[in-house]
Each structure stands twice: as structure tokens, then as C-alpha cells.
Design a protein around this motif. Structure first.
Motif, PDB file in Angstrom:
ATOM      1  N   ALA A   1       0.823  -1.219   0.000  1.00 13.17           N
ATOM      2  CA  ALA A   1       0.000   0.000   0.000  1.00 13.17           C
ATOM      3  C   ALA A   1       0.853   1.263   0.000  1.00 13.17           C
ATOM      4  N   TYR A   2       2.138   1.122   0.306  1.00 15.13           N
ATOM      5  CA  TYR A   2       2.995   2.311   0.349  1.00 15.13           C
ATOM      6  C   TYR A   2       4.435   1.909   0.070  1.00 15.13           C
ATOM      7  N   ILE A   3       5.123   2.706  -0.751  1.00 16.50           N
ATOM      8  CA  ILE A   3       6.572   2.610  -0.900  1.00 16.50           C
ATOM      9  C   ILE A   3       7.103   4.041  -0.940  1.00 16.50           C
ATOM     10  N   GLY A   4       8.070   4.345  -0.119  1.00 14.43           N
ATOM     11  CA  GLY A   4       8.625   5.696  -0.154  1.00 14.43           C
ATOM     12  C   GLY A   4       9.831   5.809   0.749  1.00 14.43           C
ATOM     13  N   ASP A   5      10.529   6.935   0.646  1.00 18.10           N
ATOM     14  CA  ASP A   5      11.716   7.104   1.474  1.00 18.10           C
ATOM     15  C   ASP A   5      11.444   7.881   2.751  1.00 18.10           C
ATOM     16  N   VAL A   6      10.155   8.190   3.007  1.00 21.84           N
ATOM     17  CA  VAL A   6       9.804   8.741   4.321  1.00 21.84           C
ATOM     18  C   VAL A   6       8.785   7.811   4.978  1.00 21.84           C
ATOM     19  N   ARG A   7       8.835   7.783   6.275  1.00 17.50           N
ATOM     20  CA  ARG A   7       7.938   6.900   7.022  1.00 17.50           C
ATOM     21  C   ARG A   7       6.492   7.380   6.858  1.00 17.50           C
ATOM     22  N   PRO A   8       5.569   6.507   6.443  1.00 20.57           N
ATOM     23  CA  PRO A   8       4.185   6.947   6.236  1.00 20.57           C
ATOM     24  C   PRO A   8       3.445   7.108   7.562  1.00 20.57           C
ATOM     25  N   ASP A   9       2.453   7.971   7.567  1.00 22.31           N
ATOM     26  CA  ASP A   9       1.603   8.126   8.750  1.00 22.31           C
ATOM     27  C   ASP A   9       0.698   6.903   8.901  1.00 22.31           C
ATOM     28  N   GLY A  10       0.073   6.808  10.046  1.00 23.87           N
ATOM     29  CA  GLY A  10      -0.937   5.766  10.244  1.00 23.87           C
ATOM     30  C   GLY A  10      -0.392   4.539  10.934  1.00 23.87           C
ATOM     31  N   ASP A  11      -1.324   3.652  11.269  1.00 23.59           N
ATOM     32  CA  ASP A  11      -0.984   2.415  11.964  1.00 23.59           C
ATOM     33  C   ASP A  11      -0.835   1.290  10.946  1.00 23.59           C
ATOM     34  N   TRP A  12       0.340   0.733  10.833  1.00 24.74           N
ATOM     35  CA  TRP A  12       0.606  -0.349   9.878  1.00 24.74           C
ATOM     36  C   TRP A  12       0.783  -1.684  10.589  1.00 24.74           C
ATOM     37  N   GLY A  13       0.474  -1.730  11.858  1.00 20.98           N
ATOM     38  CA  GLY A  13       0.675  -2.972  12.602  1.00 20.98           C
ATOM     39  C   GLY A  13       2.145  -3.149  12.932  1.00 20.98           C
ATOM     40  N   GLU A  14       2.612  -4.392  12.802  1.00 18.15           N
ATOM     41  CA  GLU A  14       3.990  -4.724  13.156  1.00 18.15           C
ATOM     42  C   GLU A  14       4.989  -3.943  12.293  1.00 18.15           C
ATOM     43  N   THR A  15       6.084  -3.502  12.902  1.00 18.81           N
ATOM     44  CA  THR A  15       7.161  -2.886  12.116  1.00 18.81           C
ATOM     45  C   THR A  15       8.323  -3.880  12.000  1.00 18.81           C
ATOM     46  N   TYR A  16       9.024  -3.798  10.879  1.00 17.98           N
ATOM     47  CA  TYR A  16      10.130  -4.720  10.604  1.00 17.98           C
ATOM     48  C   TYR A  16      11.378  -3.881  10.361  1.00 17.98           C
TER      49      TYR A  16
END
Ligand SMILES: [Zn+2]
Length: 428
Positions: A29-44
Motif C-alpha cells: 500500500a505504500y513505498i517511499g523514502d519517508v515513514r508513512p503516517d498511520g498504523d501499519w501494525g507490526e514494524t520490521y
């Protein structure tokens, strides 16, 4: 899941550094060089990791993990008739299920997210696929011994039941194809009937094509045409086809395969081990054929390691042609991933791109053979190994991570496979 600060192989199969990749509802749903807003669940934590599309293994006989090591040192015809067929005559659906569970565990560990399978008792394979979370194009292998009249055969009844019960199962993870084992185990009547059935139900066909020189030349003697021309004359290529091997294809064959938009699943390890030769992947690519990668079964490989087959395909294309530019690393990665997804008619799979299904694997690049990180694609193709895979994800669900399988009891799978093999070997 949100992959953070991770390098990736993008949709043009070029590396991109230090990205954030967000996965939601099974898709990227997202690819970019800045961290996207919102809750994405687990982070890796993606530092010193490389994200790439998972492998699409487009030719396999998964249950043949049970035959691994039991048919060594023989050419294809003796390998089949003296070892494989007697073993397979003793297989039960339970044994096939055990073999497939082991195969799926092996493939997930090697970064494979989907496979195309040709075998029998396909319901056992389908159940193992469904339970594990991997993707599969199932097909029931068909030979002429099933009877000349396809519509009255057990194979037709099985195919009809498979299409009814398994087509699109697991939220589309399972696709049912039809199958013709090969020219030398078929008749024109059988082949044309299967082609008509596939056209009627709008599905694809998997088959073996020009694997050995003997097979290729015997077909020309028998029918006055190559196996490709023989299948074309029966209408096979009027539906989507994945043809395995293609070692002895002639220029006219490649033209037919291109015109009919067929896919050729190259299986370099199996072909080399059975001394069948090797496919001219460079010529197929030059003709515009959709070239894909397969492991074939574990009886002739002996693993289900797409990483290794990708390396072999790359090196063989160069060595055989005398051209070091044949099959670039990007070509090889596309063959092993996106082209395979297209062969399986999974058009929204096989690339790291927004909107694509999250069928991904992560490679640990904190290893000497990825340093310096000057050309990560070249390091992957020529120096990478399947043991570098630390995570495999299908439709956004983690199915393998750091040695653990959330959906497979790996000790049980290995125990069952050994037990069934021991039993069969004691009977033959
Ligand atoms: Zn095969």
C-alpha cells in the motif's frame, strides 16, 4: 506490516535504497523514502536487509520430495521407468500430502511464494496448499494410459471435480490448470480433447515440452513435426500454456511459442542432472517468449531451491552463448518472479510496487557476499543463496521467518515424509 529502512528491488528490477514499504490487506500500500503516517501494525527493522518479490516456481512435482535420493544416476527414460513409476504406484493421497507439506516448507524457506504443480491426487496437494498459505496452480498429470477417450476417463472426472471444488480456493491462492504430461505419453485425440476442455472452462495447461533430444526426435519421426508443432496442431496453445523445459526447441518452435504467448519454465538443475542438456533462455528471450523458472521435482533436482536454479540459468546462458551480457541480473530476477506470476495468470503479483499483492521475501545482506553493496542485483543472482532468506510473505501474511513456520509443523512434516518413504521403499 511496515518494513522500515529496507533496500528493495523495484518494479524495473533495479535496487532502491533505504525505503519504507507498507503492507495492508494483503497488498503493498505504500513505498517511499519517508515513514508513512498511520498504523501499519507490526514494524520490521529492514537495516541490512533486501526486499524482493518472492519466487514463482513454475514447474514442480511437489510430492516428489518423497522420491528424493531414490532415483540417482540415471537418464530420464530409465529414471522414470525403473525408479519413479514403481515408487509412484505405491503413493497414497496421505503420502502425497506429506510430501507436499515438506515441499512447501522447503520452498517457503527458499523464498518461494507460489508454485505450479503437475501430479495426481491433487486434492491432497490442494489441502496442503490451503493450510500453508502458499499459492499454487494445481494440475492433474494426464497420460494416455488413462484411456483414449478423455471425456470418459478418470482424469476428466478428476479435472471436473478439481475445477468445481478448488478453482479460486483460498481467496484465489489456488488456480486449477489442466495438464498433459508430454507428447510421448499422449495421442492427438487426447491432446485436442484436453485443449478443448481448457478452452471451455477458460483455464491454462501445464505440460512437458522437448525435455530430451530423444523425445524431441522421436516426436518428429512419429508425427513428422516437433512437439511444439504437434501441440499447436491440436489447439493446445490457444489457451495459456506453461511448457516445462524446452531444452531442444528449434527456431520455428520459439516463433510458435511467442506468437501464442506461451510461457517456458526453464529447469536448469533438473536438465543438467538428468543430462538432458540446457535450455537456450537467451534465444527464448530474444524471441519475446515469457521465460520463467522452475525447479522440477526434488527427485531430479534434488532441491526446490529457486535461488540456485536462477544462478544456474544465468551462468548457463552466458557460458553457452559466449556472451557475458546474456541474461542480465535484472532479466534473471524478472524471470524468477514477475514472469512466473504472469505465467500463472496472477497479473497483480510478482513485483514490489504499490497495489501489487504482497508476495515478498527478505534476504539478509549482512553477509560477506553482499559487501560492498555496489550492485545488489548482481550479488543476489551470482552469489546469493537460499539460506540468506529470512522472511517469506504471501498475500501479506508471514509464512516463514528466521527458521519458524507459523502455518506448518515442520518436525511433523519431516517425520511423516520419512515414514512414508521408508514404507514405500520397503515395498518395491
Ligand atoms: Zn517435470
Amino acid at each position: 506490516m511496515l518494513f522500515c529502512n529496507i533496500d528493495l528491488i523495484d518494479e524495473s528490477f533495479a535496487p532502491r535504497r533505504n525505503q519504507f514499504v507498507g503492507v495492508r490487506d494483503g497488498r503493498i500500500a505504500y513505498i517511499g523514502d519517508v515513514r508513512p503516517d498511520g498504523d501499519w501494525g507490526e514494524t520490521y527493522d529492514g537495516r541490512r536487509r533486501l526486499l524482493l518479490p518472492g519466487f514463482y516456481n513454475t514447474h514442480c512435482h511437489a510430492a516428489m520430495t518423497l522420491v528424493r535420493g531414490s532415483a540417482e544416476g540415471l537418464p530420464l527414460d530409465r529414471w522414470l521407468h525403473e525408479k519413479v513409476f514403481p515408487f509412484e504406484a505405491k503413493l497414497t493421497p496421505a503420502a502425497i500430502g506429506a510430501g507436499v507439506r515438506l515441499a512447501i516448507a522447503e520452498m517457503l524457506r527458499c523464498g518461494t511464494v507460489s508454485f505450479s504443480d503437475m501430479y495426481f491426487a491433487c486434492e491432497a496437494t490442494g489441502q496442503a496448499v490451503l493450510d500453508s498459505g502458499i499459492k499454487c496452480n494445481l494440475s492433474r498429470s494426464l497420460t494416455v494410459s488413462d484411456g483414449e477417450d478423455y471425456r470418459n476417463s478418470a482424469a476428466y472426472a478428476e479435472n471436473t471435480a478439481l475445477l468445481r471444488d478448488w478453482q479460486g480456493a483460498g481467496d484465489g491462492r489456488i488456480t486449477v490448470d489442466l495438464s498433459i504430461h508430454a507428447e510421448y505419453t499422449s495421442t492427438p485425440r487426447l491432446v485436442s480433447a484436453v485443449a478443448a476442455h481448457a478452452a471451455q472452462v477458460r483455464t491454462g495447461i501445464q505440460l512437458h515440452l522437448s525435455e530430451t533430444k530423444t523425445e524431441h526426435e522421436a516426436c518428429k519421426a512419429r508425427h513428422g513435426m516437433t512437439p511444439t508443432a504437434y501441440f499447436a496442431a491440436q489447439g493446445v496453445f490457444d489457451v495459456p500454456v506453461t511448457a516445462a523445459h524446452g531444452v531442444w526447441l528449434e527456431p520455428e518452435d520459439r516463433a510458435i511459442l511467442h506468437e501464442k504467448q506461451a510461457s517456458v519454465a526453464c529447469c536448469p538443475a533438473s536438465n543438467l542432472k538428468l543430462a538432458s542438456g540446457f535450455v537456450d533462455a537467451r534465444a527464448l528471450l530474444a524471441e519475446g517468449v515469457n521465460v520463467t523458472l522452475g525447479t522440477d521435482g526434488a527427485a531430479s533436482n534434488n532441491g526446490l531451491d529457486s535461488f540456485r536454479d536462477m544462478t544456474l540459468l544465468a551462468l548457463l546462458a552466458k557460458g553457452a552463448s559466449g556472451d557475458p551480457t546474456a541474461l542480465s541480473p535484472a532479466d534473471c530476477l524478472r524471470i524468477a518472479t514477475r514472469n512466473g506470476a504472469l505465467a500463472q495468470r496472477r497479473t497483480d503479483c510478482g513485483v514490489v510496487a504499490v497495489g501489487s499483492r504482497a508476495d515478498l521475501c527478505v534476504v539478509d545482506t549482512d553477509r560477506p557476499w553482499y559487501v560492498p553493496a555496489t550492485d545488489p542485483a548482481a550479488s543476489l543472482v551470482y552469489a546469493g543463496r537460499s539460506s540468506d532468506v529470512v522472511l517469506t510473505m504471501v498475500d501479506g501474511r508471514v509464512l516463514y521467518q528466521d527458521g519458524a513456520y507459523p502455518t506448518i509443523d515442520i518436525e511433523r512434516a519431516a517425520y511423516d515424509a520419512q515414514r512414508f518413504t521408508n514404507r514405500i521403499l520397503s515395498q518395491i
